[in-house]
Design a protein around this motif. Sequence first.
Motif, short mmCIF file in Angstrom:
data_model
loop_
_atom_site.label_atom_id
_atom_site.label_comp_id
_atom_site.label_asym_id
_atom_site.label_seq_id
_atom_site.Cartn_x
_atom_site.Cartn_y
_atom_site.Cartn_z
N ARG A 149 -0.52 -1.42 -0.30
CA ARG A 149 -0.16 -1.58 -1.72
C ARG A 149 0.10 -0.22 -2.36
O ARG A 149 1.05 -0.05 -3.14
N VAL A 150 -0.77 0.74 -2.05
CA VAL A 150 -0.64 2.05 -2.67
C VAL A 150 0.63 2.75 -2.20
O VAL A 150 1.34 3.37 -3.00
N VAL A 151 0.93 2.68 -0.91
CA VAL A 151 2.13 3.33 -0.38
C VAL A 151 3.38 2.69 -0.97
O VAL A 151 4.33 3.38 -1.37
N ALA B 39 -3.07 7.44 1.28
CA ALA B 39 -2.74 6.09 1.72
C ALA B 39 -1.94 6.11 3.01
O ALA B 39 -2.13 5.26 3.90
N VAL B 40 -1.01 7.06 3.14
CA VAL B 40 -0.25 7.21 4.39
C VAL B 40 -1.20 7.49 5.55
O VAL B 40 -1.04 6.97 6.65
N LEU C 202 8.18 -1.52 4.36
CA LEU C 202 6.73 -1.57 4.19
C LEU C 202 6.26 -2.95 3.78
O LEU C 202 5.19 -3.41 4.21
N ILE C 203 7.05 -3.63 2.96
CA ILE C 203 6.67 -4.99 2.55
C ILE C 203 6.61 -5.92 3.75
O ILE C 203 5.80 -6.84 3.81
N ASP D 196 -8.27 -5.52 1.84
CA ASP D 196 -7.40 -5.49 0.68
C ASP D 196 -6.61 -6.79 0.54
O ASP D 196 -5.71 -6.88 -0.27
N GLY D 197 -6.94 -7.77 1.37
CA GLY D 197 -6.31 -9.06 1.20
C GLY D 197 -4.89 -9.13 1.71
O GLY D 197 -4.19 -10.07 1.42
N GLU D 198 -4.45 -8.11 2.50
CA GLU D 198 -3.06 -8.07 2.92
C GLU D 198 -2.89 -8.54 4.36
O GLU D 198 -1.80 -8.57 4.87
#
Length: 488
Positions: free
Chosen positions: A86-88, A133-134, A196-197, A215-217
């Motif tokens: 999410r952050v990236v 984040a990377v 990225l998505i 993070d729920g991803e």
Amino acid sequence: MTATLIPPVHAAADKPAHRDSNVLRWLGAYTASMVGDNVYYLALSWAAVQAGTPSQAGLVMAVSAVPRALLMLGGGVVADRFGPRRVVIGSDAVRCAAVLAVAALLFAASPGLWLLALLAVLFGTVDAVFMPAVGALPARVTGRDQLARVQGMRGLAVRFANVVGAPLGGLGVALGGAAAAFGLAGLLIAVSVPLLISVRMRDLPTDGEGGLPSDGEGDLPTDGQGDGKASGAADREADGKASGAADREADGKAGAAADREADRKAGGEAGPRSMGAAPDTAAPRATPWQDLRDGLRYIRGHRVLAPLLVAIALGDLGFVGPLNVGLTLLAEQRGWGASGMGWVLSGFGTGAGVAALLLTVRGRLPHAGRLAAVAILAGSVAIGALAYAPSLAAAVGTALLVGLLAGLSGALCGALLQTQADPAYLGRVSSVAGIVSLGFAPLSMPLSAAAIGWWGTGPVFVTSAAVCGLGGVVVLCSGPLRRAQLPR
């Protein structure tokens, strides 16, 4: 002890990273973003020179480093609290929008240095969140046994971006000035967002007693952190615990910090829960400041990460000065000129690329801790010898050796950092490493230039080599780090 909801996956179940479409999508996004960064910096430099004096242009180029250094630790907390993907994605979207907005303004008018300085500050601020984040993302896209190979692939992407970015930026400037170059940079960064998505994320392991947050991803199974951990991580695995609190307890953490982490992770973060375990909705979530302190406490108490980050810091402090300002002054003194300096830099880049390719192909090198120490020590000798190269050809050969050894030690240290750190802390761990590389190490450049003016290139290169070599000594003196292995 309750059983985890998501079963561990053995290393054999993971595809090799270079054949995993999920990892390749991440690599494509990372490469596009890095190429865009290189084009952006060239466009910023060109536009600043055109709009002001050389000293003003240098100031514009430098202002982005201030928010990046000041906010990097907070960026690590953000990456761990909200999830690195999410952050990236958010960071790349903001960077893309900012660069394209400046490109549009430059097409329409000539706003001057203030706009470029504002862009540089914004870019540096976003980088403070983007970079940790990377660093935390690879552990969420593949298994632990593939992280060393991913580190090599990341190194190849950086080399590719450095080689391709400058010519692309120059082409943009030639075709349409700084505005076209900024537009090209924005489009390249934009390419990374849909990639990225599409990247699938692994959930962090968790149990009913303060397990690691998710993070729920994720829609890939966790690797279970059970693929043969080295040193301190092996101790935690022997206890059969998947929770971050248990990890800290194995490393000798204070009970108060463990309780606070357990409360935070039970208190409403998204992610899978243990079967039969209900979330404690009354438990307060830790504040960002508590998260930051907890991350620093985790690093300080870790038997591998603490000395590893010291070794990385010493290596960067001893390496950045000679291979940037020092090399320029050396080329001027020896009469090699700009083309000669370019050949020396090419030798370094080639050696570093070979090291990254080696780790990409092999995926794992035995005795990683010892090998990193040897590479650091040998590389420091080569750095010192560079100042005494009798000819340009000898300097290019020495630079090739420096690049190979520095690239190998850097890749191994990065792989050890990725595999030894608990994924729930990787954002904060990466931010500490980033503070050293991007905050402290650049300070050695003006010091190196001043010292060369006083004492000459030889003594300064030798002193820098000694500082770099101390990193290898730290690795050898730390038993857990010296014995650390990359997972099979």
